[in-house]
Design a protein around this motif. Sequence first.
Motif, mmCIF file in Angstrom:
data_model
loop_
_atom_site.group_PDB
_atom_site.id
_atom_site.type_symbol
_atom_site.label_atom_id
_atom_site.label_comp_id
_atom_site.label_asym_id
_atom_site.label_seq_id
_atom_site.Cartn_x
_atom_site.Cartn_y
_atom_site.Cartn_z
ATOM 1 N N VAL A 1 -63.949 -18.709 62.891
ATOM 2 C CA VAL A 1 -63.262 -18.645 61.600
ATOM 3 C C VAL A 1 -62.389 -17.392 61.515
ATOM 4 C CG1 VAL A 1 -65.180 -17.442 60.443
ATOM 5 C CG2 VAL A 1 -63.566 -18.820 59.101
ATOM 6 N N ASP A 2 -62.844 -16.275 62.100
ATOM 7 C CA ASP A 2 -62.045 -15.048 62.114
ATOM 8 C C ASP A 2 -60.812 -15.220 63.001
ATOM 9 O OD1 ASP A 2 -63.942 -13.712 60.512
ATOM 10 O OD2 ASP A 2 -65.168 -13.298 62.279
ATOM 11 N N PRO B 1 -57.587 -7.832 61.126
ATOM 12 C CA PRO B 1 -58.766 -8.658 60.835
ATOM 13 C C PRO B 1 -60.088 -7.953 61.119
ATOM 14 C CG PRO B 1 -57.127 -9.909 62.065
ATOM 15 C CD PRO B 1 -56.699 -8.476 62.109
ATOM 16 N N GLY C 1 -53.741 -17.894 62.617
ATOM 17 C CA GLY C 1 -53.099 -18.944 61.840
ATOM 18 C C GLY C 1 -53.236 -20.317 62.469
ATOM 19 N N CYS D 1 -59.309 -18.044 63.660
ATOM 20 C CA CYS D 1 -58.383 -18.925 62.941
ATOM 21 C C CYS D 1 -57.559 -18.120 61.940
ATOM 22 C CB CYS D 1 -59.155 -20.020 62.211
ATOM 23 S SG CYS D 1 -59.927 -21.247 63.289
ATOM 24 N N ARG D 2 -58.229 -17.223 61.226
ATOM 25 C CA ARG D 2 -57.553 -16.408 60.226
ATOM 26 C C ARG D 2 -56.554 -15.446 60.873
ATOM 27 N NH1 ARG D 2 -61.782 -14.190 58.309
ATOM 28 N NH2 ARG D 2 -62.273 -15.936 56.928
#
Length: 279
Positions: A59-60, A192, A66, A62-63
């Motif tokens: 999930v990190d 991030p 993008g 992906c963030r």
Amino acid sequence: MTTPMTNKNVHQTDVLRPVTRFSVSNAEQTEDVGSRTLQRGLHLLDAVLASGRDGLRVVDLCRATGLERPTVYRLLTTLVACGYVASNGRFRYIVGPRLAEHAQRAVPSGFAERLQPVLTRVSEACGDAAFAIVREGPTSHCIARHVGTHPVQVLVIQVGTRQPLGVGAAGLALLSALPDEDVAAAITANSPDFVRYGSMTPDRMKILVRSTRERGWSVIGNHATRGVLAVGMAVLSKVGKPEAAISVASIIERMPRDRQQLIARSMRDALAELLPDGL
């Protein structure tokens, strides 16, 4: 019946040319898809490189990139199979053994050996542990350290430790010595991961870089390790390029402002005497 007019210069091969152009277009489209996939894979790899020793969750990633979750999983499968990325526990991903080996070989030969006497001189003068790091993209890599003589030693990192450039004093000193475009790129890549370092933010990092440039040396506390404050200084090459950085870390109680200045002066003197021509 009227016979259609034809051009005697037109041959059968000329009629087939549109088909040839269509085939080339398909090849170009395939090449574009391959280029986009490679670009996405490299973008994902950059995010993993900037994640530090604990790595990032899907999930990190992906963030940070993008990208959609299925795309990240597909790219990770390939990167893990090739050894460029490795899993850390069940849910996190870190730099893989193949990439770590390349990074180790990329460290300029002799830097650790040449910086070790500087660390020894500084550490013996102040009694606290001293460290040396080099830059690997948006991360810092500890290549040497010297343990001091004070009963309380703060060994915040060890040789081989990698973390986002700027969250430690040596990394902050090196980051601040880089050109503006490199500073911006490193901050963006590391954003991030900042929250894991004392709630660091991109804006906070920009302020620290500006302050370091004005002061000539870095000071940072309560980010990489709570209750610890460190002072750092960039080490330049013979042509004035920032190649490495050194730092001294101790508990905050041992680092009032006047002692920070004293340690910075000790670093500057040691570099001037032991590496007068730079690295």
